[in-house]
Design a protein around this motif. Sequence first.
Motif, PDB file in Angstrom:
ATOM      1  N   ALA A  27       4.208   9.653  29.700  1.00  0.00           N
ATOM      2  CA  ALA A  27       3.885   9.008  28.419  1.00  0.00           C
ATOM      3  C   ALA A  27       3.778  10.030  27.296  1.00  0.00           C
ATOM      4  CB  ALA A  27       2.581   8.221  28.544  1.00  0.00           C
ATOM      5  N   GLN A  28       3.112  11.148  27.552  1.00  0.00           N
ATOM      6  CA  GLN A  28       2.954  12.135  26.474  1.00  0.00           C
ATOM      7  C   GLN A  28       4.291  12.744  26.093  1.00  0.00           C
ATOM      8  OE1 GLN A  28       3.219  15.643  26.226  1.00  0.00           O
ATOM      9  NE2 GLN A  28       3.705  16.055  28.357  1.00  0.00           N
ATOM     10  N   LYS A  29       5.193  12.907  27.067  1.00  0.00           N
ATOM     11  CA  LYS A  29       6.531  13.437  26.745  1.00  0.00           C
ATOM     12  C   LYS A  29       7.301  12.459  25.869  1.00  0.00           C
ATOM     13  CE  LYS A  29       7.076  16.406  30.761  1.00  0.00           C
ATOM     14  NZ  LYS A  29       7.638  16.516  32.105  1.00  0.00           N
ATOM     15  N   GLN A  30       7.140  11.156  26.130  1.00  0.00           N
ATOM     16  CA  GLN A  30       7.808  10.131  25.323  1.00  0.00           C
ATOM     17  C   GLN A  30       7.272  10.125  23.889  1.00  0.00           C
ATOM     18  OE1 GLN A  30      10.242   9.745  27.796  1.00  0.00           O
ATOM     19  NE2 GLN A  30      10.447   7.793  26.775  1.00  0.00           N
ATOM     20  N   LEU A  31       5.979  10.394  23.747  1.00  0.00           N
ATOM     21  CA  LEU A  31       5.353  10.378  22.424  1.00  0.00           C
ATOM     22  C   LEU A  31       5.730  11.585  21.572  1.00  0.00           C
ATOM     23  CD1 LEU A  31       1.761   9.209  23.358  1.00  0.00           C
ATOM     24  CD2 LEU A  31       3.315   8.034  21.793  1.00  0.00           C
ATOM     25  N   GLY A  32       5.857  12.730  22.195  1.00  0.00           N
ATOM     26  CA  GLY A  32       6.063  13.961  21.433  1.00  0.00           C
ATOM     27  C   GLY A  32       4.719  14.566  21.062  1.00  0.00           C
ATOM     28  N   ASP A  33       4.693  15.369  20.014  1.00  0.00           N
ATOM     29  CA  ASP A  33       3.484  16.097  19.630  1.00  0.00           C
ATOM     30  C   ASP A  33       2.382  15.150  19.156  1.00  0.00           C
ATOM     31  OD1 ASP A  33       4.732  18.495  20.224  1.00  0.00           O
ATOM     32  OD2 ASP A  33       5.404  18.812  18.157  1.00  0.00           O
ATOM     33  N   VAL A  34       1.297  15.099  19.917  1.00  0.00           N
ATOM     34  CA  VAL A  34       0.173  14.224  19.588  1.00  0.00           C
ATOM     35  C   VAL A  34      -0.652  14.858  18.465  1.00  0.00           C
ATOM     36  CG1 VAL A  34      -1.947  13.171  20.473  1.00  0.00           C
ATOM     37  CG2 VAL A  34       0.118  13.219  21.901  1.00  0.00           C
ATOM     38  N   VAL A  35      -0.936  14.043  17.428  1.00  0.00           N
ATOM     39  CA  VAL A  35      -1.663  14.550  16.257  1.00  0.00           C
ATOM     40  C   VAL A  35      -3.003  13.853  16.028  1.00  0.00           C
ATOM     41  CG1 VAL A  35       0.419  15.362  15.086  1.00  0.00           C
ATOM     42  CG2 VAL A  35      -0.382  13.017  14.698  1.00  0.00           C
ATOM     43  N   PHE A  36      -3.238  12.724  16.710  1.00  0.00           N
ATOM     44  CA  PHE A  36      -4.476  11.980  16.499  1.00  0.00           C
ATOM     45  C   PHE A  36      -4.758  11.092  17.706  1.00  0.00           C
ATOM     46  CE2 PHE A  36      -6.611   8.066  15.036  1.00  0.00           C
ATOM     47  CZ  PHE A  36      -7.765   8.604  14.494  1.00  0.00           C
ATOM     48  N   VAL A  37      -6.032  10.997  18.076  1.00  0.00           N
ATOM     49  CA  VAL A  37      -6.460  10.109  19.156  1.00  0.00           C
ATOM     50  C   VAL A  37      -7.678   9.332  18.686  1.00  0.00           C
ATOM     51  CG1 VAL A  37      -7.392   9.993  21.498  1.00  0.00           C
ATOM     52  CG2 VAL A  37      -5.585  11.638  20.981  1.00  0.00           C
ATOM     53  N   GLU A  38      -7.637   8.014  18.838  1.00  0.00           N
ATOM     54  CA  GLU A  38      -8.784   7.158  18.538  1.00  0.00           C
ATOM     55  C   GLU A  38      -9.308   6.615  19.862  1.00  0.00           C
ATOM     56  OE1 GLU A  38      -9.385   2.790  16.673  1.00  0.00           O
ATOM     57  OE2 GLU A  38      -8.291   4.203  15.411  1.00  0.00           O
ATOM     58  N   LEU A  39     -10.574   6.880  20.144  1.00  0.00           N
ATOM     59  CA  LEU A  39     -11.172   6.522  21.424  1.00  0.00           C
ATOM     60  C   LEU A  39     -12.056   5.283  21.297  1.00  0.00           C
ATOM     61  CD1 LEU A  39     -12.155  10.163  22.385  1.00  0.00           C
ATOM     62  CD2 LEU A  39     -10.249   8.836  23.312  1.00  0.00           C
ATOM     63  N   PRO A  40     -12.287   4.579  22.412  1.00  0.00           N
ATOM     64  CA  PRO A  40     -13.182   3.415  22.356  1.00  0.00           C
ATOM     65  C   PRO A  40     -14.636   3.857  22.224  1.00  0.00           C
ATOM     66  CG  PRO A  40     -12.555   3.853  24.621  1.00  0.00           C
ATOM     67  CD  PRO A  40     -11.769   4.810  23.762  1.00  0.00           C
ATOM     68  N   GLU A  41     -15.500   2.941  21.860  1.00  0.00           N
ATOM     69  CA  GLU A  41     -16.922   3.248  21.754  1.00  0.00           C
ATOM     70  C   GLU A  41     -17.581   3.152  23.120  1.00  0.00           C
ATOM     71  OE1 GLU A  41     -19.202   1.219  18.781  1.00  0.00           O
ATOM     72  OE2 GLU A  41     -17.525   1.220  17.374  1.00  0.00           O
ATOM     73  N   VAL A  42     -18.510   4.062  23.388  1.00  0.00           N
ATOM     74  CA  VAL A  42     -19.293   4.001  24.614  1.00  0.00           C
ATOM     75  C   VAL A  42     -20.087   2.692  24.606  1.00  0.00           C
ATOM     76  CG1 VAL A  42     -21.200   5.064  25.895  1.00  0.00           C
ATOM     77  CG2 VAL A  42     -19.428   6.503  24.871  1.00  0.00           C
TER      78      VAL A  42
END
Length: 124
Positions: A27-42
């Motif tokens: 999946a990360q190879k398909q995306l390319g360079d990751v610049v931002f990640v939004e995570l769920p709330e605990v």
Amino acid sequence: MTTYYSEDHEWVEVNGKFATVGITDFAQKQLGDVVFVELPEVGRELEKGEEAAVVESVKAASEVYSPIDGEVTEVNETLEDEPALVNSDAESDAWFFKIKIADKSQLDDLMNEEDYKAFVAEQE
């Protein structure tokens, strides 16, 4: 610990009643360079197939889905400051969230590593 894989390219590492979730190397190879990640709330209750997080790359934004039902118990805050970690270590240090498993039988719907590799080979 046992690792499972979803058709949406998430990996799930199960340790007792808890699971760690991230995206696969494919999946990360398909995306390319990751610049931002939004995570769920605990504390958030997730249902299988529900959008749990978002990962943005220079190419596109993509959702990360919860592969099972459960409650988010922890998120990897390192990814907020270092989203590129997804590219260098997708299936280890770049996990997205940990979840308390609500229904272990849902793991039966996921693939083992061998089946996932065959699934990815069909997509390439």
